[in-house]
Design an enzyme around this catalytic site. Structure first.
Site: not given
Length: 348
Positions: A56, A60, A63, A100, A131, A191, A263
């Site tokens: 990616c 972040c 991550c 998801c 999702c 979400c 969640r």
């Protein structure tokens, strides 16, 4: 009749007052709010599959999928639709009601959208909720996903607006808010939640919940993640968050967003049964099943089933089984997962 107002005008002072209540008073208030809107002994269950792992371009700091973090995670291409459907069938067999799918993208490319849309349609045809989390969306992409039948789109705010640039610099807070707006305007459910334990201060946890609760419409699902520290990420040595602070955040989220599913998300493998039970008491009513999420570990299905039995908690699916039949299906599924390399960890 509900006595809890649905508000979108929370102030920092009000949120701080909620957090600073005596713990028992906060838990009692959260449980009362929870019972107004939900069955207190029912938890919604989802399964998360990485459909494209690693590389990616975002930075972040939490991550392992960021190409900038040297975690040793192998890059994998977009999964074939057939493998995704196989994973969805497995998830349904062990009681998940929502499937998801997550891709490590900054935003989906046009050439990948037809494949992604086909995944949505086929999972929907199985009778499961769908999702996806694919990064930032344009308004057009959000509408395409909605037209394909996607139920939920996940795009976390991660932390407060004030702390955000300490964690991410490759996209702005407003970029995230824009994607949530596109999702809602396209008719999908939102979400969105955040991650705790990234070195933020107390007021940043207040700010995160304020940013979510003061949206024009509350997110339908609010994942609260405990940071999973991964070697090779800039946050690998950050101090652990005190567990009572995590539980308090769950409780305040429940009070501020009474009708949202809250969640209990990443980090559960580091929580003992007693802590998870406290989170359910505080108003958490959604979890992920599965040995892994996207790129971090998660309790196995059988572990969750045992905990649910101890607490007297049901899911939509477990009510359709006898205890013997359900436990047999769990054991079969765990054995399948040991032979199947479809599931990955989730850092978010």
């Amino acid at each position: 009749m509900s006595t809890t107002p649905i508000r979108h005008d929370w102030t920092l002072k009000e949120v701080e007052a909620l957090f600073n209540q005596p713990f028992n008073d906060l838990m009692f208030q959260a449980q009362m709010v929870h019972r107004e809107h939900f069955n207190p002994n029912e938890v919604q269950v989802s399964t998360l599959l990485s459909i494209k792992t690693g590389a990616c371009p975002e930075d972040c700091k939490y991550c392992p999928q960021s190409a900038r973090n040297k975690t040793g995670l192998e890059k994998e291409q977009l999964l074939e639709v057939e493998k995704v459907i196989k994973a969805a069938k497995h998830a349904k067999s062990v009681g998940s009601t929502r499937f998801c799918m997550g891709a490590a993208w900054s935003n989906p490319r046009d050439r990948d959208m037809p494949i992604v849309l086909d995944m949505v349609r086929q999972v929907r045809d199985m009778g499961m909720e769908t999702c996806m989390t694919l990064g930032m969306l344009t308004a057009e992409q959000a509408q395409q996903l909605s037209d394909a039948g996607l139920d939920y789109y996940n795009h976390n705010l991660d932390t407060s607006p004030e702390f955000y640039d300490q964690i991410i610099t490759t996209r702005t807070y407003q970029d995230r808010l824009d994607t949530l707006s596109y999702v809602r305007n396209a008719g999908m459910k939102v979400c969105s939640g955040g991650i705790l334990g990234m070195g933020e201060k107390e007021h940043d946890r207040y700010g995160l919940l304020m940013a979510l609760a003061n949206l024009e419409q509350h997110p339908d699902s609010v994942p609260i993640n405990m940071l999973v520290k991964v070697k090779g990420t800039p946050l690998e040595n950050v101090d652990d968050l005190e567990h009572f602070e995590f539980i308090r955040t769950i409780a305040v989220a429940r009070i501020m967003m009474p009708k949202s599913h809250v969640r209990l998300s990443a980090g559960r493998e580091k929580m003992n049964e007693q802590m998870q039970a406290m989170c359910f008491m505080a108003g958490a009513n959604s979890i992920f099943y599965g040995c892994k999420l996207l790129t971090t570990s998660n309790p196995e299905e059988s572990t969750d089933v045992n905990l649910f039995k101890k607490l007297g908690i049901n899911t939509e699916r477990t009510r359709q089984y006898s205890d013997e039949a359900y436990e047999a299906s769990i054991m079969d599924a765990v054995q399948m997962s040991e032979k199947d390399n479809l599931f990955y960890d989730a850092a978010n």
